[in-house]
Write an enzyme that holds these catalytic residues in place. Sequence first.
Site, short mmCIF file in Angstrom:
data_model
loop_
_atom_site.label_atom_id
_atom_site.label_comp_id
_atom_site.label_asym_id
_atom_site.label_seq_id
_atom_site.Cartn_x
_atom_site.Cartn_y
_atom_site.Cartn_z
N ASP A 1 23.38 20.75 -0.53
CA ASP A 1 23.99 20.52 0.79
C ASP A 1 25.41 20.01 0.61
OD1 ASP A 1 21.64 21.14 2.14
OD2 ASP A 1 21.02 19.05 2.40
N ARG B 1 25.88 28.96 1.72
CA ARG B 1 25.41 28.75 3.11
C ARG B 1 26.62 28.30 3.92
NH1 ARG B 1 22.27 23.50 3.66
NH2 ARG B 1 20.40 24.60 3.00
N ALA C 1 28.83 18.61 9.83
CA ALA C 1 28.11 17.63 10.65
C ALA C 1 28.67 16.21 10.58
CB ALA C 1 26.64 17.62 10.23
N THR D 1 23.42 28.47 11.68
CA THR D 1 23.92 28.04 12.99
C THR D 1 22.86 28.33 14.06
OG1 THR D 1 25.69 28.31 14.61
CG2 THR D 1 25.05 30.29 13.42
N ARG E 1 22.76 12.41 13.06
CA ARG E 1 23.66 13.58 13.09
C ARG E 1 23.14 14.63 14.07
NH1 ARG E 1 24.15 12.39 7.50
NH2 ARG E 1 22.68 14.01 6.89
#
Length: 306
Positions: free
Chosen positions: A130, A183, A188, A225, A287
């Site tokens: 991530d 990705r 965020a 998304t 978040r």
Amino acid sequence: MLTRTMLLQLANSKTMESLVRGNRWSAQLARRFVAGESLEEVTEPVRRLNAQGLAVSLDFLGESVTNEQEVAVVVDTYLRLFQHIRTQHLNANVSLKLTSLGLDIGDDLCYRNMLRLLSAAEPDLFVRIDMESSAYTQRTLDMFYRLWEGPEPHKNVGVVIQSYLYRSADDIEKLIAAGARVRLCKGAYKEPPSVAYPNKADVDANYLRLMQQLLLRGNYPGIATHDPKIIAATKQFAREHNIAPDRFEFQMLYGIRRDLQIQLVKEGYRMRVYTPFGTHWYPYMMRRLAERPANLWFALKNLFRA
Ligand code: FDA
């Protein structure tokens, strides 16, 4: 905008975290976005998603871990998770955050942990790193390249790029040239205008440009998304350029737009649901609330009703 900023600031507050985590009602709210607290608890939710044709990426919640013993627990949990995915025959890969694997303690510790995890994940499991706040962008990419083409290269690893950062088009070009799996998400975290587009319209426009770069030349990109306009534009771009639906996948978060997740699968697209579990759900939940403050008002209404 003010609510978003406030919620993202609160996401970093340890005092608030200890208040919220001890509260039964907040734990219930978190369950909308988090599949369970233990490895065993996520098995059923993952099976349900798989049965509907949705693939999964499992994330053991945790970030900003600065204690070596806690980092060791995270590594151990991921090793058990790999075995769990295999023995339970789950259609799942794995997502993780480098700050849960010791990045704040030292690059070398984090690198050793990643090597251990990637070796254990081979040959069948893919691991996605991530992307965290912009304070970590370069360090995360450096770590990715060290793992991808360093002295002990691993190819079962991918990374995330955020369309709110000005630098992302260049980062994507380099990742495409390296053959890496990316990705793409909007981003965020609370970022200053010196590094990220302050206006949502610019973030969305940049997403569209980056999506096209990745669809045309990327290696199996993840289009992450829930934005119906971007999803429609992705489908149209793929059709116009003869990009088959199996050359990329859509990705969404657990508990968000389940209707759209299923619809895309029915239309013949690949869909992966990012599914977090664990007890450190506070910053993740904040978040999610920040992305859609209406979630917060809905939650508060239920609180006063209870
Ligand atoms: P946008 O915020 O414009 O939302 C579009 C629509 O989606 C909204 O109108 C609403 O209907 C729905 N929606 C979006 N968020 C919602 C919510 N929380 N609750 C209810 N409805 C919601 N970020 C990051 O910085 N690093 C990362 O590694 C990742 N990884 C990641 C993986 C996956 C699979 C996804 C889908 C997202 C991420 N993100 C992420 C988060 C991402 O950056 C972004 O914050 C959210 O996806 C929200 O942006 P959207 O693209 O959905 O658009």
